[in-house]
Design a protein around this motif. Structure first.
Motif, PDB file in Angstrom:
ATOM      1  N   UNK A  10     -14.445  -4.185 -19.424  1.00 18.64           N
ATOM      2  CA  UNK A  10     -12.807  -4.233 -19.226  1.00 18.64           C
ATOM      3  C   UNK A  10     -12.313  -3.295 -20.269  1.00 18.64           C
ATOM      4  N   UNK A  11     -12.936  -2.332 -20.617  1.00 19.24           N
ATOM      5  CA  UNK A  11     -12.391  -1.322 -21.683  1.00 19.24           C
ATOM      6  C   UNK A  11     -11.984  -0.060 -20.742  1.00 19.24           C
ATOM      7  N   UNK A  12     -11.187   0.825 -21.436  1.00 17.84           N
ATOM      8  CA  UNK A  12     -10.692   2.131 -21.077  1.00 17.84           C
ATOM      9  C   UNK A  12     -11.688   3.032 -20.905  1.00 17.84           C
ATOM     10  N   UNK A  13     -11.894   3.794 -19.921  1.00 13.42           N
ATOM     11  CA  UNK A  13     -12.953   5.185 -19.715  1.00 13.42           C
ATOM     12  C   UNK A  13     -12.203   6.214 -20.399  1.00 13.42           C
ATOM     13  N   UNK A  14     -13.174   7.038 -21.263  1.00 10.25           N
ATOM     14  CA  UNK A  14     -12.651   8.205 -21.919  1.00 10.25           C
ATOM     15  C   UNK A  14     -12.421   9.291 -20.814  1.00 10.25           C
ATOM     16  N   UNK A  15     -11.301  10.135 -21.067  1.00  4.36           N
ATOM     17  CA  UNK A  15     -10.993  11.104 -19.963  1.00  4.36           C
ATOM     18  C   UNK A  15     -12.414  11.885 -19.754  1.00  4.36           C
ATOM     19  N   UNK A  16     -13.152  12.228 -20.700  1.00  3.68           N
ATOM     20  CA  UNK A  16     -14.325  13.072 -20.552  1.00  3.68           C
ATOM     21  C   UNK A  16     -15.357  12.337 -19.666  1.00  3.68           C
ATOM     22  N   UNK A  17     -15.515  11.207 -19.750  1.00  4.09           N
ATOM     23  CA  UNK A  17     -16.442  10.368 -19.174  1.00  4.09           C
ATOM     24  C   UNK A  17     -15.929  10.193 -17.518  1.00  4.09           C
ATOM     25  N   UNK A  18     -14.708  10.004 -17.576  1.00  7.92           N
ATOM     26  CA  UNK A  18     -14.093   9.915 -16.114  1.00  7.92           C
ATOM     27  C   UNK A  18     -14.510  11.164 -15.387  1.00  7.92           C
ATOM     28  N   UNK A  19     -13.949  12.255 -15.973  1.00  7.05           N
ATOM     29  CA  UNK A  19     -14.256  13.508 -15.511  1.00  7.05           C
ATOM     30  C   UNK A  19     -15.723  13.807 -14.846  1.00  7.05           C
ATOM     31  N   UNK A  20     -16.584  13.240 -15.779  1.00  7.96           N
ATOM     32  CA  UNK A  20     -17.937  13.557 -15.514  1.00  7.96           C
ATOM     33  C   UNK A  20     -18.464  12.555 -14.383  1.00  7.96           C
ATOM     34  N   UNK A  21     -17.792  11.353 -14.086  1.00  4.05           N
ATOM     35  CA  UNK A  21     -18.055  10.590 -13.170  1.00  4.05           C
ATOM     36  C   UNK A  21     -17.504  11.165 -11.821  1.00  4.05           C
ATOM     37  N   UNK A  22     -16.264  11.822 -11.690  1.00  4.33           N
ATOM     38  CA  UNK A  22     -15.650  12.209 -10.650  1.00  4.33           C
ATOM     39  C   UNK A  22     -16.438  13.371 -10.181  1.00  4.33           C
ATOM     40  N   UNK A  23     -17.288  14.225 -11.030  1.00  2.00           N
ATOM     41  CA  UNK A  23     -17.862  15.458 -10.766  1.00  2.00           C
ATOM     42  C   UNK A  23     -19.250  14.860  -9.789  1.00  2.00           C
ATOM     43  N   UNK A  24     -19.609  13.810  -9.826  1.00  2.00           N
ATOM     44  CA  UNK A  24     -20.803  13.037  -9.140  1.00  2.00           C
ATOM     45  C   UNK A  24     -20.204  13.374  -7.728  1.00  2.00           C
ATOM     46  N   UNK A  25     -19.216  13.192  -7.230  1.00  2.00           N
ATOM     47  CA  UNK A  25     -18.445  13.339  -5.894  1.00  2.00           C
ATOM     48  C   UNK A  25     -18.301  14.714  -5.605  1.00  2.00           C
ATOM     49  N   UNK A  26     -17.480  15.402  -6.272  1.00  2.00           N
ATOM     50  CA  UNK A  26     -16.892  16.711  -6.113  1.00  2.00           C
ATOM     51  C   UNK A  26     -18.244  17.818  -6.067  1.00  2.00           C
ATOM     52  N   UNK A  27     -19.184  17.315  -6.656  1.00  2.00           N
ATOM     53  CA  UNK A  27     -20.372  18.276  -6.858  1.00  2.00           C
ATOM     54  C   UNK A  27     -21.478  17.728  -5.748  1.00  2.00           C
ATOM     55  N   UNK A  28     -21.110  16.697  -5.175  1.00  2.00           N
ATOM     56  CA  UNK A  28     -22.174  15.879  -4.087  1.00  2.00           C
ATOM     57  C   UNK A  28     -23.459  15.714  -4.725  1.00  2.00           C
ATOM     58  N   UNK A  29     -23.566  15.240  -5.933  1.00  3.46           N
ATOM     59  CA  UNK A  29     -24.609  14.757  -6.624  1.00  3.46           C
ATOM     60  C   UNK A  29     -25.114  13.408  -6.293  1.00  3.46           C
ATOM     61  N   UNK A  30     -24.618  12.705  -5.348  1.00  3.60           N
ATOM     62  CA  UNK A  30     -24.969  11.261  -4.851  1.00  3.60           C
ATOM     63  C   UNK A  30     -24.699  11.166  -3.257  1.00  3.60           C
ATOM     64  N   UNK A  31     -25.549  10.287  -3.091  1.00  2.00           N
ATOM     65  CA  UNK A  31     -25.336   9.955  -1.581  1.00  2.00           C
ATOM     66  C   UNK A  31     -24.455   8.956  -1.272  1.00  2.00           C
ATOM     67  N   UNK A  32     -24.126   7.699  -2.036  1.00  2.00           N
ATOM     68  CA  UNK A  32     -23.261   6.852  -1.856  1.00  2.00           C
ATOM     69  C   UNK A  32     -22.780   6.400  -3.153  1.00  2.00           C
TER      70      UNK A  32
END
Length: 299
Positions: A221-243
């Motif tokens: 229930x804590x805030x996600x840092x902007x750096x970690x959030x952007x790293x997570x979002x890149x999983x999708x924009x860079x198509x690193x994951x299947x689901x």
């Protein structure tokens, strides 16, 4: 995984009144065994194995409710006070069960702690407590339930064993499906919002590429840092994951952004829950989860 401090207890004076005069740890007047489970996942399993021999009360059962916001009530403590068997997840997930049992002064009930039954231990001080997504753990719980139920009602031991054997056949089928998917998709990258389905994804051999700090923050229930959030979002924009395995019962600004990113990148989303959905039993629920994962991976 960081343990949650997720569930508040609101009992107060009402609970004391509700408990007045009730006895602890005794079967009902009709001879049926009283089982209280912290969630409807374990309540369903108890009903499947015991059948008509039990009265089951599941404390968390609303599929639309955020489990983090669950509040035990006076009725919850009254049910615990009368229970013959208590099923709790353990691992810090549902500490309210121990608080209720202490308040109800029910020392006679048999307590089945599923994390303890699983044999799983913390790794680097962290434990993924969502053990109901681990099929072998449910097999061990089934054995423990047969033992506890047979002790409570020895005359029906054969019935409990027969029901458990049929249920175990279904568990074996789940493990076979996981093995088949692993042979085909092991090593494929996936993302999660929380560790809820990780045991299932691990059984298929999938690689969770979500930054650990993201899922830990969401679970706590804590805030996600902007750096970690952007790293997570890149999983999708860079198509690193299947689901993306998305916990439908909890949401916030960060998980909403992750969900939107997956959809925009056309990455399949697999919804998961912490309690049993309406109209499902444990086996049909887990089979549906495997169907969803298989369908996502096939795209």
């Amino acid at each position: 995984m960081q343990k949650r401090q997720l569930l508040a207890i609101a009992l107060g004076a009402t609970a004391a009144l509700a408990l007045a005069g009730c006895s602890s740890g005794a079967s009902g007047d009709d001879g049926r065994i009283r089982v209280v489970a912290s969630t409807n996942v374990y309540g369903d399993i108890a009903t499947t194995i015991a059948g008509d021999a039990v009265d089951v009360t599941s404390l968390m059962k609303d599929p639309a409710q955020d489990p983090h916001s669950f509040e035990a009530s006076a009725q919850s403590q009254l049910a615990v006070s009368k229970a013959d068997i208590l099923i709790e997840n353990g691992g810090g997930y549902d500490d309210f069960m121990d608080t209720l049992r202490t308040g109800a002064k029910n020392d006679a009930a048999t307590v089945l702690n599923v994390v303890d039954i699983s044999g799983k231990k913390p790794v680097d001080g962290e434990l993924n407590e969502h053990v109901w997504y681990d099929v072998p753990t449910i097999g061990r719980l089934t054995d423990a339930l047969v033992t506890a139920l047979s002790k409570a009602d020895p005359a029906q031991k054969a019935t409990f064993e027969k029901n458990a054997a049929a249920f175990t056949t279904g568990l074996d089928a789940l493990e076979k499906r996981e093995a088949e998917l692993k042979a085909k998709y092991a090593g494929e990258g996936v993302a999660i919002t929380e560790p809820v389905p990780l045991y299932l994804l691990d059984a298929i051999g999938l690689d969770n590429r979500t930054p650990e700090k993201f899922s830990e923050a969401i679970e706590s229930g804590n805030d996600v840092s902007p750096v970690v959030l952007q790293e997570t979002l890149r999983l999708f924009t860079d198509r690193q994951v299947r689901l993306l395995a998305y916990n439908e019962q909890t949401s916030g600004a960060e998980t909403t952004r992750v969900l939107a990113a997956a959809k925009q990148a056309d990455i399949p989303v697999v919804p998961v829950t912490e309690t049993l959905p309406s109209g499902k039993d444990y086996l049909s629920w887990m089979n549906a989860n495997l169907d969803a994962v298989a369908g996502a991976l096939a795209k």
